[in-house]
Design a protein around this motif. Structure first.
Motif, PDB file in Angstrom:
ATOM      1  N   GLY A 299       0.806  -1.210   0.000  1.00  0.00           N
ATOM      2  CA  GLY A 299       0.000   0.000   0.000  1.00  0.00           C
ATOM      3  C   GLY A 299       0.841   1.262   0.000  1.00  0.00           C
ATOM      4  N   LEU A 300       1.941   1.238   0.748  1.00  0.00           N
ATOM      5  CA  LEU A 300       2.844   2.388   0.772  1.00  0.00           C
ATOM      6  C   LEU A 300       3.456   2.634  -0.604  1.00  0.00           C
ATOM      7  CD1 LEU A 300       4.683   1.846   4.177  1.00  0.00           C
ATOM      8  CD2 LEU A 300       3.106   3.712   3.617  1.00  0.00           C
ATOM      9  N   LEU A 301       3.897   1.558  -1.259  1.00  0.00           N
ATOM     10  CA  LEU A 301       4.470   1.697  -2.595  1.00  0.00           C
ATOM     11  C   LEU A 301       3.420   2.195  -3.582  1.00  0.00           C
ATOM     12  CD1 LEU A 301       6.635  -1.546  -2.798  1.00  0.00           C
ATOM     13  CD2 LEU A 301       7.439   0.803  -2.483  1.00  0.00           C
ATOM     14  N   LEU A 302       2.201   1.711  -3.428  1.00  0.00           N
ATOM     15  CA  LEU A 302       1.128   2.144  -4.321  1.00  0.00           C
ATOM     16  C   LEU A 302       0.805   3.619  -4.116  1.00  0.00           C
ATOM     17  CD1 LEU A 302      -1.050   1.328  -6.417  1.00  0.00           C
ATOM     18  CD2 LEU A 302      -2.568   0.878  -4.466  1.00  0.00           C
ATOM     19  N   ALA A 303       0.675   4.031  -2.858  1.00  0.00           N
ATOM     20  CA  ALA A 303       0.294   5.415  -2.563  1.00  0.00           C
ATOM     21  C   ALA A 303       1.353   6.407  -2.995  1.00  0.00           C
ATOM     22  CB  ALA A 303       0.023   5.562  -1.065  1.00  0.00           C
TER      23      ALA A 303
END
Length: 300
Positions: free
Chosen positions: A55-59
């Protein structure tokens, strides 16, 4: 060789320019907001660290990076006036490479978002659509000093917060989480308005009606400060009413420090806007995490 001979036209993007295109410095706000969502969910990340990291990489690098590439492509004419050394107007990313990069990262965003389950996938679709709606014709919401910063604030703070909470909870977040995330997203409208000061001349020349263009720097700065302040005051009141006075008091102290920074900003809005983005905004996002821990303690 003639002294007027021109350099050969670049056919492939310069690697360093590709990194600059997706602006790593802009990844922090949505990644921080996603972490706020994870914390506020009240669910232990134990056993779900892959979802947290994904999720961090996506955001940050993926969706935010994609939005920056899309914005630079759609703003290449404005940037030729404001910042001609940017990757696309400078020619370091030639031809339509800026567009191809933005489109490829849009596809990557959707593929990665699908791995986060239905809530994460839906939020990713919304984020990608919002990025293009902000920058691209015929919608190009950035032409409006009200809709543009509002959409960016939603996608930088509110949507990642909601996504982090939804992914950890494997369902819709509790209403206090949604409410606090929405309030901080509204306040981010003011942050995005201050960010528009750097493009004042180009926006005015190309018909982008940012608040600094339509209201003038002084009035726009006062409006931005008011928009940043009001949601935080509501957050403080809510935390006191929910039996979290220490968290509310901590955010109140951060808001008082922001008031001091705002006084400096208002003396020279155009010159001090970059300084405020490094000081007042830091205090703002610190309050977000305090609020997230307060929500976790509510057992929502």
């Amino acid at each position: 060789m003639s002294a007027t001979a021109t350099l050969p036209v670049r056919r492939l993007p310069e690697p360093a320019a590709m990194l600059r295109l997706i602006k790593p410095i802009t990844w922090f706000p949505p990644m921080w907001a996603y972490l706020c969502g994870v914390v506020s969910s009240g669910v232990s990340p134990s056993g779900q660290w892959l979802m947290v990291v994904l999720g961090l990489l996506l955001a940050g690098p993926i969706v935010c990076g994609m939005s920056q590439a899309a914005n630079d492509w759609c703003d290449r004419h404005v940037d030729a006036i404001n910042e001609p050394d940017r990757p696309i107007p400078s020619g370091r990313i030639p031809g339509r490479w800026g567009l191809w990069i933005a489109l490829a990262m849009s596809v990557l965003s959707v593929l990665v978002g699908y791995q986060l389950g239905p809530w994460g996938f839906g939020a990713t679709i919304l984020g990608v659509a919002a990025a293009w709606a902000y920058s691209a014709e015929p919608v190009r919401l950035k032409r409006s000093g009200w809709w543009g910063p509002g959409l960016v604030g939603l996608c930088y703070e509110g949507l990642p917060w909601f996504t982090g909470a939804a992914v950890l909870a494997a369902g819709s977040p509790a209403w206090p989480v949604v409410l606090i995330a929405a309030l901080y997203a509204i306040g981010a409208h003011g942050i995005m308005t201050l960010n528009d000061f750097k493009a004042l001349e180009g926006d005015r020349a190309t018909g982008v009606n940012s608040l600094p263009v339509t209201l003038g720097p002084d009035r726009a700065a006062r409006v931005a400060c008011a928009i940043m302040t009001a949601p935080q005051m509501i957050v403080i009141a809510l935390l006191f009413s929910w039996g979290k006075p220490l968290h509310g008091a901590a955010i109140a102290a951060l808001l008082l420090a922001q008031f001091a920074a705002m006084r400096v900003l208002l003396r020279d809005p155009k010159g001090r806007a970059p300084w405020y983005n490094g000081t007042g905004v830091t205090l703002y996002v610190a309050g977000m995490m305090i609020a997230a821990f307060a929500l976790r303690g509510l057992g929502t």
